[in-house]
Design a protein around this motif. Structure first.
Motif, PDB file in Angstrom:
ATOM      1  N   LEU A 209      10.095  11.665  10.934  1.00  0.00           N
ATOM      2  CA  LEU A 209       9.218  12.141   9.865  1.00  0.00           C
ATOM      3  C   LEU A 209       9.439  11.380   8.575  1.00  0.00           C
ATOM      4  O   LEU A 209      10.562  10.968   8.249  1.00  0.00           O
ATOM      5  CB  LEU A 209       9.467  13.634   9.625  1.00  0.00           C
ATOM      6  CG  LEU A 209       9.275  14.540  10.840  1.00  0.00           C
ATOM      7  CD1 LEU A 209       9.549  15.983  10.469  1.00  0.00           C
ATOM      8  CD2 LEU A 209       7.878  14.371  11.431  1.00  0.00           C
ATOM      9  N   ARG A 210       8.373  11.202   7.831  1.00  0.00           N
ATOM     10  CA  ARG A 210       8.437  10.520   6.540  1.00  0.00           C
ATOM     11  C   ARG A 210       9.273  11.346   5.553  1.00  0.00           C
ATOM     12  O   ARG A 210       9.065  12.563   5.404  1.00  0.00           O
ATOM     13  CB  ARG A 210       7.022  10.321   5.977  1.00  0.00           C
ATOM     14  CG  ARG A 210       6.983   9.792   4.550  1.00  0.00           C
ATOM     15  CD  ARG A 210       7.437   8.367   4.434  1.00  0.00           C
ATOM     16  NE  ARG A 210       7.559   7.970   3.023  1.00  0.00           N
ATOM     17  CZ  ARG A 210       8.028   6.797   2.634  1.00  0.00           C
ATOM     18  NH1 ARG A 210       8.403   5.907   3.526  1.00  0.00           N
ATOM     19  NH2 ARG A 210       8.112   6.499   1.365  1.00  0.00           N
ATOM     20  N   ILE A 211      10.237  10.690   4.894  1.00  0.00           N
ATOM     21  CA  ILE A 211      11.020  11.334   3.842  1.00  0.00           C
ATOM     22  C   ILE A 211      10.270  11.132   2.532  1.00  0.00           C
ATOM     23  O   ILE A 211      10.320  10.052   1.925  1.00  0.00           O
ATOM     24  CB  ILE A 211      12.441  10.748   3.747  1.00  0.00           C
ATOM     25  CG1 ILE A 211      13.147  10.844   5.101  1.00  0.00           C
ATOM     26  CG2 ILE A 211      13.231  11.466   2.661  1.00  0.00           C
ATOM     27  CD1 ILE A 211      13.363  12.256   5.602  1.00  0.00           C
ATOM     28  N   LYS A 212       9.544  12.133   2.125  1.00  0.00           N
ATOM     29  CA  LYS A 212       8.704  11.994   0.935  1.00  0.00           C
ATOM     30  C   LYS A 212       9.576  11.905  -0.323  1.00  0.00           C
ATOM     31  O   LYS A 212      10.577  12.606  -0.453  1.00  0.00           O
ATOM     32  CB  LYS A 212       7.741  13.171   0.852  1.00  0.00           C
ATOM     33  CG  LYS A 212       6.806  13.235   2.065  1.00  0.00           C
ATOM     34  CD  LYS A 212       5.750  14.307   1.909  1.00  0.00           C
ATOM     35  CE  LYS A 212       4.933  14.468   3.185  1.00  0.00           C
ATOM     36  NZ  LYS A 212       4.272  13.237   3.606  1.00  0.00           N
ATOM     37  N   GLY A 213       9.181  11.014  -1.222  1.00  0.00           N
ATOM     38  CA  GLY A 213       9.940  10.796  -2.447  1.00  0.00           C
ATOM     39  C   GLY A 213      11.055   9.784  -2.292  1.00  0.00           C
ATOM     40  O   GLY A 213      11.833   9.572  -3.239  1.00  0.00           O
ATOM     41  N   SER A 214      11.156   9.135  -1.123  1.00  0.00           N
ATOM     42  CA  SER A 214      12.242   8.178  -0.897  1.00  0.00           C
ATOM     43  C   SER A 214      11.977   6.809  -1.509  1.00  0.00           C
ATOM     44  O   SER A 214      12.880   5.970  -1.560  1.00  0.00           O
ATOM     45  CB  SER A 214      12.516   8.023   0.604  1.00  0.00           C
ATOM     46  OG  SER A 214      11.368   7.555   1.296  1.00  0.00           O
ATOM     47  N   THR A 215      10.758   6.560  -1.969  1.00  0.00           N
ATOM     48  CA  THR A 215      10.462   5.305  -2.670  1.00  0.00           C
ATOM     49  C   THR A 215      10.755   5.478  -4.155  1.00  0.00           C
ATOM     50  O   THR A 215      10.193   6.367  -4.803  1.00  0.00           O
ATOM     51  CB  THR A 215       8.986   4.898  -2.479  1.00  0.00           C
ATOM     52  OG1 THR A 215       8.731   4.678  -1.081  1.00  0.00           O
ATOM     53  CG2 THR A 215       8.687   3.619  -3.252  1.00  0.00           C
ATOM     54  N   TRP A 216      11.637   4.631  -4.668  1.00  0.00           N
ATOM     55  CA  TRP A 216      12.018   4.662  -6.075  1.00  0.00           C
ATOM     56  C   TRP A 216      11.523   3.400  -6.769  1.00  0.00           C
ATOM     57  O   TRP A 216      11.276   2.385  -6.122  1.00  0.00           O
ATOM     58  CB  TRP A 216      13.538   4.771  -6.228  1.00  0.00           C
ATOM     59  CG  TRP A 216      14.106   6.078  -5.765  1.00  0.00           C
ATOM     60  CD1 TRP A 216      13.452   7.094  -5.130  1.00  0.00           C
ATOM     61  CD2 TRP A 216      15.474   6.498  -5.870  1.00  0.00           C
ATOM     62  NE1 TRP A 216      14.312   8.126  -4.845  1.00  0.00           N
ATOM     63  CE2 TRP A 216      15.555   7.790  -5.284  1.00  0.00           C
ATOM     64  CE3 TRP A 216      16.622   5.913  -6.395  1.00  0.00           C
ATOM     65  CZ2 TRP A 216      16.756   8.491  -5.217  1.00  0.00           C
ATOM     66  CZ3 TRP A 216      17.821   6.622  -6.328  1.00  0.00           C
ATOM     67  CH2 TRP A 216      17.883   7.895  -5.740  1.00  0.00           C
ATOM     68  N   ASP A 217      11.416   3.454  -8.077  1.00  0.00           N
ATOM     69  CA  ASP A 217      10.927   2.320  -8.870  1.00  0.00           C
ATOM     70  C   ASP A 217      12.071   1.786  -9.738  1.00  0.00           C
ATOM     71  O   ASP A 217      12.564   2.478 -10.626  1.00  0.00           O
ATOM     72  CB  ASP A 217       9.757   2.774  -9.748  1.00  0.00           C
ATOM     73  CG  ASP A 217       9.098   1.619 -10.494  1.00  0.00           C
ATOM     74  OD1 ASP A 217       9.625   0.489 -10.441  1.00  0.00           O
ATOM     75  OD2 ASP A 217       8.065   1.852 -11.134  1.00  0.00           O
ATOM     76  N   PHE A 218      12.474   0.537  -9.474  1.00  0.00           N
ATOM     77  CA  PHE A 218      13.527  -0.114 -10.248  1.00  0.00           C
ATOM     78  C   PHE A 218      12.969  -1.231 -11.131  1.00  0.00           C
ATOM     79  O   PHE A 218      13.725  -2.080 -11.601  1.00  0.00           O
ATOM     80  CB  PHE A 218      14.591  -0.689  -9.307  1.00  0.00           C
ATOM     81  CG  PHE A 218      15.358   0.361  -8.555  1.00  0.00           C
ATOM     82  CD1 PHE A 218      16.471   0.963  -9.117  1.00  0.00           C
ATOM     83  CD2 PHE A 218      14.966   0.739  -7.278  1.00  0.00           C
ATOM     84  CE1 PHE A 218      17.185   1.939  -8.433  1.00  0.00           C
ATOM     85  CE2 PHE A 218      15.670   1.712  -6.570  1.00  0.00           C
ATOM     86  CZ  PHE A 218      16.786   2.307  -7.151  1.00  0.00           C
ATOM     87  N   GLY A 219      11.662  -1.219 -11.334  1.00  0.00           N
ATOM     88  CA  GLY A 219      11.033  -2.295 -12.094  1.00  0.00           C
ATOM     89  C   GLY A 219      11.655  -2.518 -13.453  1.00  0.00           C
ATOM     90  O   GLY A 219      11.860  -3.658 -13.874  1.00  0.00           O
TER      91      GLY A 219
END
Length: 249
Positions: free
Chosen positions: A218-228
């Protein structure tokens, strides 16, 4: 504007014929660690940690690294793909293990890679890789083709690059090029809202995407973070753990 960032930080310690290497990888989508022990130039113990990951099955893939036990130390990071089937591993854990093993083989005490891939404009981007704070690679990429500089002109990131790099570049440059290739490819994911996925795709390309487990990964929602705007945050929480490698000796 930077769309994607990845950092890899590695610490290696050795005493005569044995040693330990620890490696951490963090990017917008992942945060993994690998620790390996070697004796008489062979991997005798290895373990992985999944700290942040896109699918619920990803942590199970840490156990797949056990297939690397008995592997000779190799200064070619890509050698791990000859020891085990990459399609049944976590792609990024296996890449990290290869980088760690190569660092130990070269007896390099510490190295760090920092990568940034700017947002694509009309399919074009200019990814950069730094090694220990110094720019090592800077490509102009159009679609999947590197347009500049030499000797990379005309190389397709999606077809035959690994073989070309290993046959035509010095080992450490080939290693950096394949790391930048991976980052450039996966950076495309930042274009999409991956949290709309319910589960992993059944592509068979990695552990979680094997058809037998993809529907339950299952997709772990919120696992993409922004380090820009916060590149210094990458691998920041790994520093104490990395330094513990020095206590092995």
């Amino acid at each position: 504007m930077t769309l994607f960032r990845r950092s890899v930080d590695i610490v290696s310690t050795q005493d005569q014929d044995e040693g330990e290497v620890r490696a951490a990888l963090e990017d917008d989508f992942h945060h993994f660690r690998v620790r390996a022990y070697h004796r008489a130039n062979l991997i005798v113990e290895i373990e992985g940690q999944a700290l942040r990951y896109p699918y619920s099955a990803c942590p199970e893939a840490t156990g797949q690294l056990q297939h690397l036990i008995g592997m000779p130390l190799s200064s070619i990071a890509h050698s791990v793909t000859r020891q085990t089937d990459a399609q049944h591993q976590c792609t990024h854990l296996l890449d990290l293990a290869g980088l760690a093993i190569a660092t130990a083989a070269r007896r390099t005490p510490r190295c760090r890679y920092d990568i940034r891939v700017p947002r694509r404009i009309n399919g074009k981007t200019s990814p950069v890789l730094e090694l220990d704070g110094e720019a090592l690679l800077n490509w102009d990429v159009n679609g999947s083709i590197i347009e500049n500089p030499e000797p990379f002109v005309g190389i397709d990131l999606r077809a035959g690059m690994a073989r070309w790099a290993l046959n035509n570049l010095p080992e450490e440059l080939a290693q950096a090029a394949l790391l930048l290739r991976r980052s450039t490819q996966i950076s495309i994911g930042r274009v999409y809202n991956l949290d709309l996925q319910e589960h992993a795709s059944s592509t068979g390309r990695c552990y979680s995407q094997q058809p037998v487990r993809a529907p339950s990964a299952l997709r772990i929602k919120g696992s993409t973070w922004d380090f820009g705007d916060t590149p210094d945050a990458l691998c920041k929480t790994d520093q104490e753990w990395l330094q513990q490698a020095a206590r092995f000796l």
